[in-house]
Design a protein around this motif. Structure first.
Motif, PDB file in Angstrom:
ATOM      1  N   ASP A   1       0.761  -1.422   0.147  1.00  0.00           N
ATOM      2  CA  ASP A   1       0.084  -0.173   0.166  1.00  0.00           C
ATOM      3  C   ASP A   1       0.833   1.260   0.059  1.00  0.00           C
ATOM      4  O   ASP A   1       0.414   2.167  -0.550  1.00  0.00           O
ATOM      5  CB  ASP A   1      -0.937   0.063   1.251  1.00  0.00           C
ATOM      6  CG  ASP A   1      -2.150  -0.895   1.130  1.00  0.00           C
ATOM      7  OD1 ASP A   1      -2.388  -1.307  -0.024  1.00  0.00           O
ATOM      8  OD2 ASP A   1      -2.577  -1.262   1.854  1.00  0.00           O
TER       9      ASP A   1
ATOM     10  N   PHE B   1       0.661   3.940  -2.816  1.00  0.00           N
ATOM     11  CA  PHE B   1       0.366   5.292  -2.372  1.00  0.00           C
ATOM     12  C   PHE B   1       1.174   6.327  -3.349  1.00  0.00           C
ATOM     13  O   PHE B   1       1.019   7.264  -3.689  1.00  0.00           O
ATOM     14  CB  PHE B   1       0.282   5.360  -1.001  1.00  0.00           C
ATOM     15  CG  PHE B   1       0.056   6.900  -0.518  1.00  0.00           C
ATOM     16  CD1 PHE B   1      -1.548   7.416  -0.818  1.00  0.00           C
ATOM     17  CD2 PHE B   1       0.773   7.540  -0.157  1.00  0.00           C
ATOM     18  CE1 PHE B   1      -1.854   8.539  -0.337  1.00  0.00           C
ATOM     19  CE2 PHE B   1       0.622   9.025   0.363  1.00  0.00           C
ATOM     20  CZ  PHE B   1      -0.608   9.450   0.098  1.00  0.00           C
TER      21      PHE B   1
ATOM     22  N   SER C   1       0.265   6.455  -6.763  1.00  0.00           N
ATOM     23  CA  SER C   1      -0.770   7.302  -7.010  1.00  0.00           C
ATOM     24  C   SER C   1      -0.509   8.778  -6.909  1.00  0.00           C
ATOM     25  O   SER C   1      -1.173   9.503  -7.618  1.00  0.00           O
ATOM     26  CB  SER C   1      -2.034   7.033  -5.978  1.00  0.00           C
ATOM     27  OG  SER C   1      -2.263   5.633  -6.460  1.00  0.00           O
ATOM     28  N   SER C   2       0.419   9.162  -5.890  1.00  0.00           N
ATOM     29  CA  SER C   2       0.548  10.577  -5.419  1.00  0.00           C
ATOM     30  C   SER C   2       1.539  11.150  -6.540  1.00  0.00           C
ATOM     31  O   SER C   2       1.242  12.429  -7.034  1.00  0.00           O
ATOM     32  CB  SER C   2       1.513  10.704  -4.428  1.00  0.00           C
ATOM     33  OG  SER C   2       0.993   9.751  -3.229  1.00  0.00           O
TER      34      SER C   2
ATOM     35  N   MET D   1      -0.964  12.035  -9.218  1.00  0.00           N
ATOM     36  CA  MET D   1      -1.883  13.347  -8.829  1.00  0.00           C
ATOM     37  C   MET D   1      -0.978  14.653  -9.187  1.00  0.00           C
ATOM     38  O   MET D   1      -1.625  15.611  -9.466  1.00  0.00           O
ATOM     39  CB  MET D   1      -1.682  13.123  -7.453  1.00  0.00           C
ATOM     40  CG  MET D   1      -2.640  12.174  -6.678  1.00  0.00           C
ATOM     41  SD  MET D   1      -4.295  12.201  -7.359  1.00  0.00           S
ATOM     42  CE  MET D   1      -4.830  10.520  -7.166  1.00  0.00           C
TER      43      MET D   1
ATOM     44  N   LEU E   1      -7.129  11.245 -12.931  1.00  0.00           N
ATOM     45  CA  LEU E   1      -7.227  10.851 -11.589  1.00  0.00           C
ATOM     46  C   LEU E   1      -7.702   9.567 -11.497  1.00  0.00           C
ATOM     47  O   LEU E   1      -6.886   8.726 -10.643  1.00  0.00           O
ATOM     48  CB  LEU E   1      -8.467  11.800 -11.176  1.00  0.00           C
ATOM     49  CG  LEU E   1      -8.681  12.014  -9.579  1.00  0.00           C
ATOM     50  CD1 LEU E   1      -7.493  12.580  -9.067  1.00  0.00           C
ATOM     51  CD2 LEU E   1      -9.988  12.791  -9.457  1.00  0.00           C
ATOM     52  N   TYR E   2      -8.653   8.876 -12.295  1.00  0.00           N
ATOM     53  CA  TYR E   2      -8.929   7.508 -12.314  1.00  0.00           C
ATOM     54  C   TYR E   2      -7.669   6.642 -12.380  1.00  0.00           C
ATOM     55  O   TYR E   2      -7.519   5.710 -11.793  1.00  0.00           O
ATOM     56  CB  TYR E   2      -9.937   7.092 -13.286  1.00  0.00           C
ATOM     57  CG  TYR E   2     -10.661   5.774 -13.011  1.00  0.00           C
ATOM     58  CD1 TYR E   2     -10.898   5.134 -12.117  1.00  0.00           C
ATOM     59  CD2 TYR E   2     -10.885   5.162 -14.364  1.00  0.00           C
ATOM     60  CE1 TYR E   2     -11.381   3.662 -12.021  1.00  0.00           C
ATOM     61  CE2 TYR E   2     -11.213   3.964 -14.427  1.00  0.00           C
ATOM     62  CZ  TYR E   2     -11.692   3.298 -13.336  1.00  0.00           C
ATOM     63  OH  TYR E   2     -12.012   1.957 -13.223  1.00  0.00           O
TER      64      TYR E   2
ATOM     65  N   SER F   1      -4.455   7.311 -12.058  1.00  0.00           N
ATOM     66  CA  SER F   1      -3.614   7.478 -10.928  1.00  0.00           C
ATOM     67  C   SER F   1      -3.926   6.314  -9.723  1.00  0.00           C
ATOM     68  O   SER F   1      -3.085   5.475  -9.407  1.00  0.00           O
ATOM     69  CB  SER F   1      -3.299   8.651 -10.354  1.00  0.00           C
ATOM     70  OG  SER F   1      -3.114   9.710 -11.373  1.00  0.00           O
ATOM     71  N   PHE F   2      -5.392   6.476  -9.550  1.00  0.00           N
ATOM     72  CA  PHE F   2      -5.806   5.420  -8.778  1.00  0.00           C
ATOM     73  C   PHE F   2      -5.828   4.069  -8.999  1.00  0.00           C
ATOM     74  O   PHE F   2      -5.320   3.294  -8.293  1.00  0.00           O
ATOM     75  CB  PHE F   2      -7.272   5.792  -8.219  1.00  0.00           C
ATOM     76  CG  PHE F   2      -7.860   4.798  -7.831  1.00  0.00           C
ATOM     77  CD1 PHE F   2      -7.870   4.619  -6.273  1.00  0.00           C
ATOM     78  CD2 PHE F   2      -8.741   3.977  -8.079  1.00  0.00           C
ATOM     79  CE1 PHE F   2      -8.525   3.770  -5.264  1.00  0.00           C
ATOM     80  CE2 PHE F   2      -9.482   3.046  -7.388  1.00  0.00           C
ATOM     81  CZ  PHE F   2      -9.453   2.860  -6.140  1.00  0.00           C
TER      82      PHE F   2
ATOM     83  N   GLY G   1      -1.858   3.157  -8.926  1.00  0.00           N
ATOM     84  CA  GLY G   1      -1.370   2.888  -7.873  1.00  0.00           C
ATOM     85  C   GLY G   1      -1.964   1.418  -7.087  1.00  0.00           C
ATOM     86  O   GLY G   1      -1.077   0.545  -6.626  1.00  0.00           O
ATOM     87  N   THR G   2      -3.082   1.229  -7.322  1.00  0.00           N
ATOM     88  CA  THR G   2      -3.791   0.016  -6.726  1.00  0.00           C
ATOM     89  C   THR G   2      -3.063  -1.101  -7.450  1.00  0.00           C
ATOM     90  O   THR G   2      -2.596  -2.282  -6.803  1.00  0.00           O
ATOM     91  CB  THR G   2      -5.120   0.062  -7.224  1.00  0.00           C
ATOM     92  OG1 THR G   2      -5.771   1.149  -6.483  1.00  0.00           O
ATOM     93  CG2 THR G   2      -5.882  -1.310  -6.649  1.00  0.00           C
TER      94      THR G   2
END
Lengths: 149, 73
Positions: A95, A99, A102-103, A106, A126-127, A129-130, A133-134
Motif C-alpha cells: 500500500d 500510494f 498514485s501520489s 496526482m 485521476l482515475y 492514477s488510482f 497505484g492499486t
C-alpha cells in the motif's frame, strides 16, 4: 496460498480488467466527440462501482474456494483464513508503494487542472492514477509473498 | 533477486529435533499461519523480534539458537 494473497489476486485482476474496458470505451468515443462533450460521469461511476462489487464477489468466491479446499485436504480452515504479522507487513509495504505511485500521478492531475484541460481528461487522469497505484500495490504484495519480504 | 534477508535460521532442524513437530503445530503455538512458518524456514520472511522470541520459546531454546546473523567483516 494465503487467503490474503488470493484477495490481492482478485484486486489485481479486477483492476486490470474494468479500467481497461472503461478507457477503451471512452477513448473510442473521442473519435467522433470532443473531450468537452463526452459524458464520462456515469461510465466512470459504473466502472468504480463495478470494481468494488467484483472485488467483493471475487473475495467471497475466493473465501468459499479456500474453505472447500481446506475441508477436502482435511486441514484447518482457520489456518487458511488467518491473517498474521507477515500479511499485515506485506499489505502495508504494498500500500505504501502504491500510494507513492498514485501520489506521483496526482502531480500530473494537478498539472492538467492548472492548464485548464477538459474535465474529462482530469477525471481520466485521476482515475488512471488510482488504478495504477492499486495495480502496483497488488503486484508488490504478490511479489513479496513469493520472493520474500 | 536473492533472499531478502541475511538472517538465517534453524527452525526446520529444531522442529525435527522437537519430535518432528509439524509446521502447522509450530504455527499454532506461535499464532501465525503455516504459510508464514514456511516462508521463515525458506528465508523468505524475517520475523519481527516478538515473533522470533515466540518461536524460540516454542522450542525452549535461546533466540540465537534459532536465528543467526552473519558477522560483518
Amino acid at each position: 496460498m494465503p487467503f490474503e494473497e488470493k484477495v490481492t489476486w482478485v484486486s489485481l485482476v479486477v483492476m486490470g480488467v474494468v479500467p481497461v474496458a472503461y478507457f477503451v470505451i471512452m477513448l473510442g468515443r473521442l473519435g467522433d466527440t470532443s473531450a468537452a462533450d463526452i459524458s464520462y460521469q456515469w461510465p466512470l461511476l459504473i466502472a468504480i462501482g463495478a470494481s468494488v462489487v467484483l472485488t467483493i464477489v471475487g473475495s467471497i468466491l475466493a473465501g468459499i474456494g479456500t474453505g472447500i479446499s481446506a475441508e477436502l485436504r482435511g486441514g484447518s480452515a482457520s489456518d487458511e483464513f488467518g491473517k498474521d504479522e507477515r500479511d499485515v507487513r506485506i499489505s502495508r509495504h504494498g500500500d505504501r508503494i502504491g500510494f507513492s505511485v498514485s501520489s506521483a500521478g496526482m502531480v500530473g492531475v494537478l498539472a492538467l487542472t492548472m492548464l485548464e484541460y477538459e474535465y474529462f481528461w482530469i477525471a481520466s487522469a485521476l482515475y488512471l492514477s488510482f488504478v495504477v497505484g492499486t495495480l502496483v500495490a497488488s503486484m508488490v504484495k504478490i511479489a513479496s509473498y513469493h520472493r520474500g519480504f | 533477486m536473492g533472499k531478502p534477508t541475511r538472517v538465517t535460521n534453524r527452525v526446520r532442524a529444531l522442529r525435527f529435533a522437537a519430535g518432528e513437530m509439524t509446521q502447522a503445530n509450530l504455527a499454532d503455538r506461535v499464532g501465525v499461519t503455516r504459510q508464514t512458518v514456511i516462508a521463515i524456514e525458506q528465508g523468505r520472511y524475517s520475523p519481527s523480534l516478538e515473533m522470533a522470541f515466540q518461536i524460540a520459546r516454542a522450542f525452549n531454546v535461546p533466540l540465537d539458537d534459532v536465528f543467526q546473523y552473519p558477522e560483518v567483516k
